[in-house]
Design an enzyme around this catalytic site. Structure first.
Site, PDB file in Angstrom:
ATOM      1  N   ALA A 261      48.892  35.098  40.458  1.00  0.00           N
ATOM      2  CA  ALA A 261      47.781  35.215  41.416  1.00  0.00           C
ATOM      3  C   ALA A 261      47.967  36.430  42.325  1.00  0.00           C
ATOM      4  CB  ALA A 261      47.686  33.945  42.253  1.00  0.00           C
ATOM      5  N   PRO A 262      46.865  37.163  42.599  1.00  0.00           N
ATOM      6  CA  PRO A 262      45.463  36.882  42.243  1.00  0.00           C
ATOM      7  C   PRO A 262      45.048  37.361  40.860  1.00  0.00           C
ATOM      8  CG  PRO A 262      45.568  38.809  43.644  1.00  0.00           C
ATOM      9  CD  PRO A 262      46.981  38.310  43.537  1.00  0.00           C
ATOM     10  N   GLY A 263      45.988  37.888  40.058  1.00  0.00           N
ATOM     11  CA  GLY A 263      45.691  38.185  38.663  1.00  0.00           C
ATOM     12  C   GLY A 263      45.604  39.639  38.277  1.00  0.00           C
ATOM     13  N   LYS A 265      47.693  42.140  37.868  1.00  0.00           N
ATOM     14  CA  LYS A 265      48.623  42.654  36.859  1.00  0.00           C
ATOM     15  C   LYS A 265      48.321  42.058  35.486  1.00  0.00           C
ATOM     16  CE  LYS A 265      52.216  43.327  40.332  1.00  0.00           C
ATOM     17  NZ  LYS A 265      51.485  42.596  41.415  1.00  0.00           N
ATOM     18  N   CYS A 379      56.643  43.319  46.360  1.00  0.00           N
ATOM     19  CA  CYS A 379      55.925  44.322  47.149  1.00  0.00           C
ATOM     20  C   CYS A 379      56.548  44.377  48.543  1.00  0.00           C
ATOM     21  CB  CYS A 379      54.427  44.021  47.222  1.00  0.00           C
ATOM     22  SG  CYS A 379      54.008  42.412  47.941  1.00  0.00           S
TER      23      CYS A 379
END
Length: 428
Positions: A261-263, A265, A379
């Site tokens: 999530a959120p998708g 990648k 990140c």
């Protein structure tokens, strides 16, 4: 601009009270109130500016208030923050307008008794020459006040990356970051999408380093753009695109995105595979999994299977994979310019993250086929969540070899702060 100031203050209060993500609150407010580009630009500048400069703003307010920050009512304090921000950082707003509109704001909120308090603090700040109270020493507290960054985070970067890096990174953590989008190559091309966006007044710049990556400017709410609704792109920072590309997903691969999530990648990898093979996109929360499924369908990415799964616990039923992306939950210190509310978190709460991150990485590695590639990423800019996790994994996983590692930061190419380490499973 009067109502825009009120909208910004209310959105800031919502972000503060409900721990809402700033980017989602911003986009929703612009969309629901139908702000045109001019008003949306002013709203965004004020909303993000107050959020990312809150430490500095509160220091200025405290220096001119007999009442401690903690005892000022939330709405009155937010009116002061919005006003002082305009005095300090928005040259286009006359000082008298910034003062009067903050006074009017508390009156609209039926807190007229605080009007004199707000007026007095702001005029006292003006008489001081808009001086920001910055201590000379120690270095972490001076840089904290100067760049509105929590002293614990400044100290972490000083200790981990050195004074030169920290002094270059802190200015980059302020201001609006570039917005990058990823072209959905299954439905359009980079050239076609760029022409479509430019035709509606959006400024489009193809990235020189990453193919099918565009930087966009001069747009309103992304979710309202026809090209987005049509699934022609998804929003994804350049660093995140590079991370997804590092897995080298190819046609007919079976790929696991362990914390998807959120998708974004998953979407990028599915496109790299030309929708051949399978991407299993997992998340712990059913609602997020549903969002991945719906967006994948909108983008025509039929090789994505979204699955509710706890990636810290092994589940043999999902089988083995050629390639695995393990983009774990992290402190997010690499994206504070994009989500400045992260700076306001209690940093002591991040201490347990490495334990969770290692558990997810170690468990996820069990799904990898011999000769397969595993990518660990975050990140954040924190060695305890990055290099130390990679080192610990190698020490305790004799069947794996390290094949690469890199760190991106805004200093290098304008991208977010992102760490990636790659491992290959030995063949027996």
């Amino acid at each position: 601009m009067n109502n825009i100031r009120q909208l910004a203050a209310l959105a800031l209060l919502k972000t503060q009270d409900k721990n809402a993500w700033s980017n989602l609150t911003l986009d929703k407010t612009i969309r629901e109130h139908g702000l045109d580009r001019r008003d949306a630009a002013f709203f965004s500048a004020l909303f993000y500016g107050v959020l990312e400069r809150r430490i500095t703003l509160d220091a200025c307010i405290a220096a001119h208030s007999k009442t401690s920050i903690g005892k000022i009512s939330p709405k009155v304090l937010m009116a002061l923050r919005v006003g002082v921000y305009q005095l300090l950082y928005m040259d286009s707003v006359p000082d008298h307008a910034a003062v009067s509109e903050s006074v009017e704001l508390v009156k609209r909120w039926r807190q007229g008794s605080a009007a004199g308090f707000v007026n007095g603090i702001m005029r006292s700040f003006l008489r001081s020459g808009k001086k920001i109270p910055v201590p000379n020493e120690p270095l972490d507290e001076r840089l904290s006040a100067e760049y509105s960054c929590p002293a614990p985070l400044v100290k972490l970067w000083l200790d981990s990356y050195g004074e030169d890096f920290t002094k270059r990174m802190l200015p980059e953590s302020l201001g609006r970051p570039p917005v990058f989008i990823r072209v959905n190559t299954m439905l359009t091309s980079q050239e076609e999408l760029a022409l479509s966006l430019a035709g509606r007044g959006v400024t489009v710049t193809p990235d020189a380093e990453v193919e099918n990556c565009l930087m966009i400017e001069d747009f309103g709410a992304v979710s309202s753009m026809p090209e987005f609704k049509g699934g022609l792109f998804h929003v994804q920072d350049k660093s995140s695109q590079i991370c997804a590309m590092s897995l080298n997903a190819a046609e007919n691969d079976r790929v696991l995105d362990a914390c998807a999530a959120p998708g974004g990648k998953s979407f990028t990898m599915a496109q790299m595979m030309n929708c051949k093979g399978e991407v299993v996109a997992c998340d712990l929360h059913p609602k997020r999994v549903g969002l991945i499924s719906r967006r994948a369908a909108e983008m025509g990415l039929k090789n994505i299977r979204a699955l509710v799964l706890d990636s810290s616990v092994f589940d043999e039923s999902i089988g083995l994979f050629d390639k695995i992306l393990c983009d774990v939950p992290c402190s997010g210190l690499g994206v504070i310019r994009r989500k400045p509310e992260i700076k306001l978190n209690d940093f002591s709460g991040f201490q347990d993250l490495p334990k969770v991150q290692y558990q997810i990485l170690k468990n996820t590695s069990r799904y990898l086929k011999e000769g397969g590639l595993l990518v660990y990423s975050t990140c954040t800019l924190n060695p305890e969540e990055n290099e130390r996790i990679a080192e610990r994994f190698l020490e305790n996983s004799p069947g794996f070899l390290k094949s690469g590692e890199f760190l991106t930061t805004p200093i290098q190419n304008g991208s977010d702060g992102f760490f990636t380490a790659s491992f290959i499973r030995r063949e027996s």
